[in-house]
Scaffold this motif. Sequence first.
Motif: not given
Length: 288
Positions: A116, A119-120, A122, A140-141, A143, A145
């Motif tokens: 996560i 993928e996101r 961070y 940052l967009k 990504y 699910c």
Amino acid sequence: MTDCTRVVTICSNIPRLAQCVQALLPKMSIISVEPPLDQTICQKTDFLIAEHNVLEPLLTSSNKDRLQFVQNTWAGMDSMAKFVIESNCKPTVKLARFSHPSFSQQMAEVALVSIINMERNYPLIHQAQAEMCWNTSQDLKNYRCLNELKIGILGVGQMGKCTAKIFKSLGSEVFGLVNNKREPSNDIDKYFTPADLPELLSSVDYVVSILPATPGTDNILGGGILSNCKNVGFVNIGRGNVIQEEEVIEALDNGWLRGAALDVFNVEPLPSESNLWNHPKVTSMSNY
């Protein structure tokens, strides 16, 4: 011998371990000691709970010694196996490694949060906060699910099965690397063997290595095999022998890997001069 005269000795840096053991065994005497250990401990205690790296001197404990049983606090046994092979000794002490569903759950959660995190993106979020910057970039967009991801799990033992179950429950497609061919199972959609590893690497979005250290896993992800990856995230919570650190950096710099979350290394603790510490795409977890 009554419980009151039995002694459990603990040589471990696990917080509150002695208190927990005392609560479970209220009639036994619980003693904590500092490393190193030597053969004299075999005459002073009935049971020993200790880290793997202090146990080598005790592997040849005599059957006449007071010590009856040793519990290793680590899951891995490879360092002791290496010692036995190199020293040509025949272990006589009764010893068990740590294995429990809760440990598998903990490590599976490390894999989940690592994926996560990648993928996101961070790390970029943390950087923006440190710079007090309102970041609205596509970085940052862009990504997906978890139910859009394909996860490859290298090593499907107890931890691997737990990891597969978690990702499958979240909708991911899960592939597993095993020694022998198998039919798909409830939590693993397809199994691959080492001969099929290039195909597995080219088919997934993330690779989670939970492989043990054996001659068969030495540098299994080295030799350029990661060139089969296409911007894949790499999580290693198994053993560091599967790849050399310079090959991790090569794969990151070539875009074969998008990031690496590493809990294990070839040399531990990771030397301060290692390039992994400062690489922007690496998260070092220090045996987290």
